[in-house]
Design a protein around this motif. Structure first.
Motif, PDB file in Angstrom:
ATOM      1  N   VAL B 106      51.472  50.406  37.984  1.00  0.00           N
ATOM      2  CA  VAL B 106      51.319  49.057  38.542  1.00  0.00           C
ATOM      3  C   VAL B 106      51.725  49.050  40.011  1.00  0.00           C
ATOM      4  O   VAL B 106      51.090  48.404  40.844  1.00  0.00           O
ATOM      5  CB  VAL B 106      52.150  48.043  37.732  1.00  0.00           C
ATOM      6  CG1 VAL B 106      52.058  46.660  38.372  1.00  0.00           C
ATOM      7  CG2 VAL B 106      51.683  47.988  36.295  1.00  0.00           C
ATOM      8  N   LEU B 107      52.769  49.808  40.328  1.00  0.00           N
ATOM      9  CA  LEU B 107      53.303  49.776  41.690  1.00  0.00           C
ATOM     10  C   LEU B 107      52.596  50.735  42.646  1.00  0.00           C
ATOM     11  O   LEU B 107      52.890  50.743  43.839  1.00  0.00           O
ATOM     12  CB  LEU B 107      54.797  50.109  41.666  1.00  0.00           C
ATOM     13  CG  LEU B 107      55.691  49.067  40.985  1.00  0.00           C
ATOM     14  CD1 LEU B 107      57.112  49.585  40.875  1.00  0.00           C
ATOM     15  CD2 LEU B 107      55.669  47.751  41.744  1.00  0.00           C
ATOM     16  N   ILE B 125      57.065  42.164  40.609  1.00  0.00           N
ATOM     17  CA  ILE B 125      55.635  42.452  40.745  1.00  0.00           C
ATOM     18  C   ILE B 125      55.084  43.081  39.468  1.00  0.00           C
ATOM     19  O   ILE B 125      54.008  42.719  38.995  1.00  0.00           O
ATOM     20  CB  ILE B 125      55.392  43.392  41.948  1.00  0.00           C
ATOM     21  CG1 ILE B 125      55.658  42.627  43.249  1.00  0.00           C
ATOM     22  CG2 ILE B 125      53.976  43.934  41.945  1.00  0.00           C
ATOM     23  CD1 ILE B 125      55.733  43.489  44.478  1.00  0.00           C
ATOM     24  N   VAL B 126      55.865  44.008  38.886  1.00  0.00           N
ATOM     25  CA  VAL B 126      55.416  44.662  37.658  1.00  0.00           C
ATOM     26  C   VAL B 126      55.198  43.610  36.579  1.00  0.00           C
ATOM     27  O   VAL B 126      54.149  43.576  35.918  1.00  0.00           O
ATOM     28  CB  VAL B 126      56.451  45.709  37.186  1.00  0.00           C
ATOM     29  CG1 VAL B 126      56.122  46.191  35.786  1.00  0.00           C
ATOM     30  CG2 VAL B 126      56.475  46.876  38.153  1.00  0.00           C
ATOM     31  N   SER B 129      52.223  41.141  37.497  1.00  0.00           N
ATOM     32  CA  SER B 129      50.915  41.791  37.434  1.00  0.00           C
ATOM     33  C   SER B 129      50.505  42.061  35.995  1.00  0.00           C
ATOM     34  O   SER B 129      49.353  41.844  35.612  1.00  0.00           O
ATOM     35  CB  SER B 129      50.922  43.101  38.213  1.00  0.00           C
ATOM     36  OG  SER B 129      51.337  42.884  39.536  1.00  0.00           O
ATOM     37  N   ALA B 161      45.861  45.346  36.179  1.00  0.00           N
ATOM     38  CA  ALA B 161      47.197  44.968  36.664  1.00  0.00           C
ATOM     39  C   ALA B 161      47.506  45.698  37.968  1.00  0.00           C
ATOM     40  O   ALA B 161      48.026  45.121  38.924  1.00  0.00           O
ATOM     41  CB  ALA B 161      48.252  45.309  35.611  1.00  0.00           C
ATOM     42  N   ARG B 162      47.140  46.975  38.027  1.00  0.00           N
ATOM     43  CA  ARG B 162      47.365  47.781  39.225  1.00  0.00           C
ATOM     44  C   ARG B 162      46.576  47.209  40.397  1.00  0.00           C
ATOM     45  O   ARG B 162      47.051  47.187  41.531  1.00  0.00           O
ATOM     46  CB  ARG B 162      46.916  49.210  38.908  1.00  0.00           C
ATOM     47  CG  ARG B 162      47.018  50.186  40.038  1.00  0.00           C
ATOM     48  CD  ARG B 162      46.657  51.570  39.560  1.00  0.00           C
ATOM     49  NE  ARG B 162      45.229  51.681  39.256  1.00  0.00           N
ATOM     50  CZ  ARG B 162      44.674  52.765  38.718  1.00  0.00           C
ATOM     51  NH1 ARG B 162      45.413  53.806  38.399  1.00  0.00           N
ATOM     52  NH2 ARG B 162      43.387  52.792  38.477  1.00  0.00           N
ATOM     53  N   ALA B 165      48.099  43.839  41.537  1.00  0.00           N
ATOM     54  CA  ALA B 165      49.436  43.974  42.110  1.00  0.00           C
ATOM     55  C   ALA B 165      49.398  43.985  43.637  1.00  0.00           C
ATOM     56  O   ALA B 165      50.336  43.525  44.285  1.00  0.00           O
ATOM     57  CB  ALA B 165      50.108  45.252  41.604  1.00  0.00           C
TER      58      ALA B 165
END
Lengths: 310, 259
Positions: B106-107, B125-126, B129, B161-162, B165
């Motif tokens: 994700v990050l 954020i994780v 997202s 999600a990635r 993000a």
């Protein structure tokens, strides 16, 4: 009529299957058998040296006192070679696989493969005639300016035939094989992962860092291990380049010796239990190589969950 | 967030081969637009030109303009890296980074775009997202496990999600459900409906029912024959395309008479 129609079909294909599986098994066992024979032979030949009277051995010291210095010398030479060769090899491989225009990449790849095929005696001859004299001025400079570090204690060798020169020659020797293997691994990085990185706004280098290098890590370790195997066992180049002597910390004076070079240089003039001592040294080298490979496998296996193989 | 896309007179070439000819299309912000058409008609190729991902393919090049809220993606001095950080992409096959944990996946984009973030920001954020991708509840207890251990549908939502993000303006999806089972497909379609609230979404799909279910507007691409360039045949409200198209070829395609 109790014959089962399913029992007698495709006997020809079945035979091929059997031949193949037998052939594969024989080939596999053959490797183990050869390795086993080598180990048995080395152990058998070594035993007299391990129990011999120190007075009969070279230098008048016991085998264990003698081999210690050789182990250290072997590991130092290999370590220098790896430290110098790995970053360069990975860099060259990345350039070929991900940066160079296709035509240049093909040419470069071909040249690197060619370098891997040059016999080690050539590298040794080049090391002693060209590289060693060329490295004398830098060694003098190192001794003057970095002499307080034990590794660079002066006076620097006047011929340049030192451990550091030997390490550099080894690095040049193993660089092609490490490059070649790393390049193959880098080329196998899934397009999907590269595109995933690019689509997130990665630059070329970030894409390499996020997608290519993690994918290739186990492969790089394997490539480096093959290079290390070659560096540990290299005989001719070291024998030519290194002016051997007792163990010293300084890499820019003559001194130190590796197991393989010691065996090659001492073998013609040894007899009796002294020959046994050389076989024992060979056994030690065998064990070191095995141990290093097992450690490398263990490092790779530790990250198996994240390897992408699942 | 979310910007509109206006494409003017766009031609896409592979070397000298004209793959997609003269596309003009205006995509509104915060809408879902579907590209449909038979295989090889250039819809995926065209989608890639919307964030310059076609440049990954050797020899691919573009003539024409793609404007993101008035800024030309192909203007001189525009870095494709900047374009892609604003226009994200989800691919046909789920492609989480296999060597990274779910959390790191994700990050991944964040760490590229602005290197340093505090742990609490990262956690935020994780979570947001993964919530945004309807995946949080399924993975919140195993964020440190590898992303490749998830099911195909979960992996695809992880990829979404990635993508969200990094807070893009537009999300492009290239047949995001074609490798997924019907249940996972439904989860992604629900998600697309929610993404529309914050993002402009463009999706290529082979599945006409999917286009009808998720999109506001639909563009039909077609190809006259092998070796001919793909063209945008018709672009209208999805309801119009499926019930009352103005071009015969569109009607034939959506009613299943070819393709």
């Amino acid at each position: 009529m109790s014959s089962n129609a399913l029992t007698d079909s495709g006997s020809a294909g079945r035979a091929g299957d059997k031949i193949f599986s037998t052939a594969a098994m024989v080939a596999g066992s053959l490797i183990l058998f050869v390795l086993f024979c080598v180990a048995v032979f080395l152990v058998k030949e070594s035993i007299p040296a391990l129990t011999a009277d120190p007075a009969d051995l070279k230098g008048g010291v016991s085998f264990f006192a003698h081999i210690g210095a050789l182990i250290v010398g072997t590991l130092i030479a290999a370590a220098i070679a790896l430290l110098l060769a790995t970053p360069v090899a990975v860099g060259v491989a990345l350039f070929i696989s991900h940066y160079a225009p296709r035509r240049l990449a093909q040419g470069l790849g071909y040249i690197v493969d060619l370098l891997a095929a040059i016999p080690s005696v050539i590298y040794g001859a080049w090391g002693v005639t060209v590289l060693a004299p060329a490295l004398v001025p830098p060694y003098v400079w190192l001794a003057e300016n970095a002499g307080w570090i034990p590794l660079f204690t002066g006076p620097a060798s006047a011929t340049g035939k030192t451990m550091l020169t030997a390490g550099v020659v080894l690095a040049v020797m193993i660089m092609p094989i490490v490059t070649s293997l790393s390049r193959e691994i880098f080329l196998q990085t899934p397009k999907l992962h590269e595109e995933a990185a690019l689509a997130l706004g990665a630059t070329r280098w970030e894409m390499v860092r996020v997608a290519v290098l993690p994918f290739a890590r186990p492969g790089i370790v394997s490539a480096v291990m093959l290079g290390l195997g070659r560096a540990l066992g290299e005989t001719m180049a070291i024998a030519l380049v290194l002016s051997s002597g007792p163990m010293i910390a300084s890499l820019i004076q003559s001194g130190n010796q590796t197991i393989a070079a010691e065996i090659a240089l001492a073998f013609p003039e040894s007899s009796g239990v002294q020959t046994n001592a050389l076989f024992a040294a060979g056994l030690v080298l065998f064990v070191i190589t095995l141990a290093v490979n097992m450690v490398a496998r263990w490092i790779v296996a530790r990250h198996k969950e994240f390897s992408g193989a699942n | 967030m979310s910007k509109r896309i206006d494409v003017a007179d766009l031609n896409v070439y592979y070397g000298n081969f004209l793959a997609v000819e003269d596309v003009n299309i205006n995509i509104d912000a915060k809408t879902v637009t579907a590209f449909i058409g038979p295989s090889g008609c250039g819809k995926s190729t065209f989608l890639r030109t919307l964030n310059r991902m076609h440049e990954v393919i050797p020899g691919a090049r573009v003539e024409g303009k793609v404007m993101l809220d008035g800024d030309n993606l192909y203007g001189s001095g525009v870095d494709p890296v900047t374009v892609r950080s604003q226009i994200g992409m989800v691919f046909q096959r789920p492609n989480p980074f296999p060597t990274m944990s779910i959390r790191d996946n994700v990050l991944a984009g964040i760490k590229l775009n602005n290197k340093r973030i505090s742990k609490s920001d990262a956690d935020g954020i994780v979570e947001s997202s993964l919530q945004g991708a309807n995946l949080w509840n399924e993975v919140k207890d195993r964020l440190d496990k590898p992303g490749s251990g998830l099911s195909g549908g979960q992996q695809q939502r992880l990829c979404i999600a990635r993508t969200i993000a990094v807070k893009p303006e537009v999300i492009l999806m290239d047949e995001p459900c074609s490798a997924l089972d019907p249940i996972s497909t439904l989860a992604i379609e629900d998600l697309i409906n929610e993404l529309k609230n914050d993002y402009t979404v463009v999706i290529v799909t082979h599945n006409m029912q999917q286009a009808a279910r998720v999109s506001d507007k639909t563009a039909f691409f077609n190809i006259a024959g092998t070796g001919k360039p793909g063209k945008l045949i018709e672009y209208a409200e999805t309801a119009t395309i499926f019930s009352n198209p103005s071009v015969k070829a569109t009607e034939d395609y959506v009613s299943g008479r070819f393709g």
